[in-house]
Design a protein around this motif. Structure first.
Motif, mmCIF file in Angstrom:
data_model
loop_
_atom_site.group_PDB
_atom_site.id
_atom_site.type_symbol
_atom_site.label_atom_id
_atom_site.label_comp_id
_atom_site.label_asym_id
_atom_site.label_seq_id
_atom_site.Cartn_x
_atom_site.Cartn_y
_atom_site.Cartn_z
ATOM 1 N N UNK A 319 0.842 -1.200 0.000
ATOM 2 C CA UNK A 319 0.000 0.000 0.000
ATOM 3 C C UNK A 319 0.873 1.245 0.000
ATOM 4 N N UNK A 320 1.936 1.233 0.787
ATOM 5 C CA UNK A 320 2.844 2.383 0.849
ATOM 6 C C UNK A 320 3.575 2.575 -0.477
ATOM 7 N N UNK A 321 4.030 1.481 -1.071
ATOM 8 C CA UNK A 321 4.757 1.560 -2.344
ATOM 9 C C UNK A 321 3.860 2.098 -3.450
ATOM 10 N N UNK A 322 2.646 1.608 -3.508
ATOM 11 C CA UNK A 322 1.706 2.091 -4.520
ATOM 12 C C UNK A 322 1.445 3.585 -4.357
ATOM 13 N N UNK A 323 1.282 4.032 -3.110
ATOM 14 C CA UNK A 323 1.037 5.454 -2.856
ATOM 15 C C UNK A 323 2.213 6.307 -3.320
ATOM 16 N N UNK A 324 3.435 5.802 -3.118
ATOM 17 C CA UNK A 324 4.623 6.545 -3.532
ATOM 18 C C UNK A 324 4.734 6.641 -5.048
ATOM 19 N N UNK A 325 4.250 5.618 -5.756
ATOM 20 C CA UNK A 325 4.391 5.578 -7.216
ATOM 21 C C UNK A 325 3.242 6.226 -7.962
ATOM 22 N N UNK A 326 2.148 6.535 -7.273
ATOM 23 C CA UNK A 326 0.950 7.020 -7.968
ATOM 24 C C UNK A 326 1.187 8.326 -8.723
#
Length: 510
Positions: A319-326
Motif C-alpha cells: 500500500x505504501x509503495x503504490x502510494x509513492x508511485x501514484x
C-alpha cells in the motif's frame, strides 16, 4: 430498380447465428456504403454490420430481438440501377462483408475499397472526413482512428492515443474545425435523426463515457448524454450511468438545481435502479454472450474437480509503495492499481510452479506446462463476465501492465474488444474486492488449471511482535483443477505470491 439483399455474414469463427439487437436504419432511408445497418450480438461479441452498398432501404427482414442464422437475408436495398454482376456478387458475399463486420480483423478481401473497421468509419462520419482521401497507417494500409483525427487536424502523422481511447463507446471530439463540423452534421445520419426527434438538453461536455446499454437507453429517451449531469469519472472523463439518464429524462432534460438536489431526491424505496439490468418479473432470453459464458462455466465446473485454497497476506508495504508511485504513474498518464503488482507476483510464482501455468490435454493424456505467461483478467460487463488476456506479462514493466490492462478492461466493458484479445490465457485473476468481497470460490477458466481471486485490501487487526495492530491485508482465494494441481502445490504457490506481495520492491526489478 435493382434490389440487393444483404445477408448476415459469418462474423466470427464457429458462429452460426446472431441476435439482431437494434436496427440503425429504417425502410425508405437513404444509406451510404459502409454505413452501419444494425447491431448484432453473437456468442462472441457485439458488432455493427456495415452496408456493402449505397441506396434506399426497401425491406428489413428481421425484428429486433430475433435470432438470425448466418447467410439469412437481413435487409434489402434499392441500389438504383443495373450493376456489374461480378461486383454485385462481391458486395453481397458474406465472406467479403464479414471482414468489416468483425472489428480489429486485419484481413481485407475487397480490392479497391478503403480498409477500416466500423468504429473508424463511424468516427470519420462524425468528423466529416472522407476516408477515400485518408492514407492508412495500419496493417496493409488500414485506416485507423488516429489517421482520421490526423486528417481533421491537417497533420501528416497519426495522433498518439492512450490505451483506453480505442473504446468505441467514447463520444469523439466535438471541438474540430467549423468546416469539419458542418460536414459532420450533413453526413452523420444517426445524429441528424436524433436531433430531428428532439434531444433533451444541450451538449455541455466535449466527451462522455457510457456503456452501450446506457447509450441505447439515452437514444430511447431522447437524451443527449453530454448534457446529463454527473460527478463520476472514468480515466479522467465524465461517466454516465443508466440511472442518471432516467433521472435527467424525468426532469424533462433540466439540470437539477444544486440547492434543491437533496430535497428532490426520491425516498430510498422509490430510488431508480442503479443499472440497466433486469427488473422483477422480467424473463430474460438466455442466449448470445450470456449463454456462451454459461456454457463455458458449466464445462469448467463439471470437467475439472475444483478445490480452493484461501489465505491472507499483509500488504502494508505494498500500500505504501503504490502510494509513492501514484504521482509518477499519473505523470505518465497511467492510473496505478494493485492489479499490476499482483500480476507480476503471480508470474514470478508461475515460473517456479509450472504445473499451475498449465492445461490438461486429455486426448494426448498429457499435462502441458506453458512457457508463455498470458494472464486473463476477469471483467464484469453489462453482458456478463468477460476475460481479456494480457500477453507476455513476464516481459512487461509495471506501468506498461497497468496501461495495457486498463485499456483491455475498458474495451471489454464497452464491448469493443476483439475475440482474439480474449484468447490464449494460461492463468486468470479475478477481483472480488472491488465490490466489497473478501473470499470466493472462483471457477477455473477451462482449459486453464488455476484462477486467483483477490479480496478487498483493508485495515484489519493483526498480531505483530506480540501486539494487536492495524495492518493492511489482502485476502486470496486460489481455485485449481485437482486433476493437475495438488493441494500442497496450490498452498506453496500461494505462499510464494504472498511472499512477493509482502516485499513489493522485488516486483519493480526483473
Amino acid at each position: 430498380m435493382t434490389v440487393e439483399t444483404f445477408k448476415l455474414p459469418d462474423v466470427g469463427e464457429g458462429v452460426a447465428e446472431g441476435e439482431l439487437v437494434r436496427w440503425l436504419v429504417e425502410v425508405g432511408e437513404e444509406i451510404e456504403e459502409d454505413q452501419p445497418l444494425a447491431e448484432v450480438e453473437t456468442d462472441k461479441a457485439l458488432v455493427d454490420l456495415p452496408s456493402p452498398f449505397a441506396g434506399t432501404v426497401t425491406e428489413l427482414h428481421a425484428e429486433e430481438g430475433e435470432m438470425v442464422p448466418v447467410g439469412a437475408g437481413l435487409v434489402s436495398v434499392d441500389v438504383g440501377g443495373d450493376e456489374d454482376e461480378g461486383a454485385a456478387e462481391s458486395k453481397s458475399d458474406p465472406e467479403t462483408t464479414a471482414t468489416d463486420a468483425a472489428a480489429d480483423d486485419g484481413s481485407e478481401a475487397a480490392a479497391g475499397r478503403v480498409f477500416a473497421s466500423p468504429s473508424t468509419r463511424r468516427l470519420a462520419r462524425e468528423l466529416g472526413v472522407d476516408l477515400a482521401g485518408v492514407a492508412g497507417s495500419g496493417p496493409s494500409g488500414r485506416v485507423t482512428d488516429a489517421d482520421v483525427r490526423a486528417a481533421v487536424e491537417g497533420t501528416d502523422q497519426p495522433t498518439p492515443r492512450s490505451p483506453d481511447e480505442s473504446a468505441t463507446s467514447v463520444v469523439t471530439e466535438r471541438d474540430a474545425t467549423a468546416d469539419a463540423e458542418s460536414h459532420r452534421e450533413s453526413a452523420d445520419v444517426v445524429t441528424t435523426a436524433a436531433e430531428a426527434a428532439g434531444r433533451m438538453g444541450s451538449a455541455d461536455r466535449e466527451r462522455t463515457l457510457a456503456a452501450p446499454a446506457t447509450r441505447r437507453l439515452a437514444d430511447e429517451l431522447g437524451v443527449d448524454l453530454d448534457a446529463v449531469p454527473t460527478d463520476e469519472r472514468r480515466d479522467g472523463e465524465a461517466f454516465v450511468t443508466p440511472a442518471m439518464v432516467r433521472e435527467f429524462a424525468e426532469r424533462g432534460g433540466e439540470a437539477e438545481p444544486e440547492a434543491e438536489a437533496e430535497a428532490a431526491s426520491p425516498p430510498a424505496e422509490a430510488a431508480p435502479p442503479t443499472d440497466d439490468g433486469p427488473r422483477p418479473g422480467d424473463r430474460i432470453p438466455y442466449r448470445g454472450v450470456r449463454r456462451a459464458i454459461g456454457e463455458q462455466m458449466e464445462q469448467a465446473k463439471y470437467t475439472a474437480p475444483h478445490v480452493t485454497h484461501t489465505d491472507e497476506v499483509d500488504v502494508t508495504r505494498l500500500v505504501e509503495t503504490k502510494a509513492e508511485l501514484e504521482s509518477y504513474a499519473e505523470a505518465e498518464g497511467v492510473s496505478l492499481t494493485y492489479l499490476p503488482f499482483v500480476m507480476r507476483a503471480v508470474t514470478r510464482a508461475l515460473r517456479e510452479f509450472p504445473q499451475v501455468n498449465a492445461s490438461l490435454d486429455e486426448a494426448a493424456e498429457e499435462i502441458v506446462c506453458h512457457d508463455d505467461y498470458n494472464l486473463g483478467v476477469a471483467t464484469a460487463t453489462d453482458a456478463g463476465l468477460m476475460v481479456p488476456v494480457v500477453e507476455d506479462v513476464d516481459r512487461k514493466g509495471l506501468l506498461d501492465l497497468a496501461a495495457e490492462t486498463a485499456g483491455k478492461v475498458e474495451r471489454a466493458r464497452d464491448r469493443s474488444i476483439s475475440r482474439e484479445e480474449m484468447q490464449g490465457g494460461t492463468f486468470t485473476i479475478t477481483n472480488v474486492g472491488v465490490i466489497g468481497g473478501e473470499y470466493a470460490t472462483p471457477i477455473v477458466n477451462h482449459p486453464e488449471v488455476a484462477i486467483l481471486a483477490l479480496g478487498r485490501v483493508a485495515e484489519r487487526p493483526r498480531v505483530v511482535d506480540g501486539e494487536v495492530v492495524p495492518r493492511h491485508t489482502l485476502p486470496l482465494s486460489l481455485s485449481v483443477d485437482h486433476r493437475v494441481v495438488d493441494g500442497a502445490v496450490a498452498a506453496r504457490f500461494t505462499n510464494r505470491v504472498m511472499e512477493l506481495l509482502r516485499s513489493p520492491a522485488r516486483l519493480l526489478v526483473d
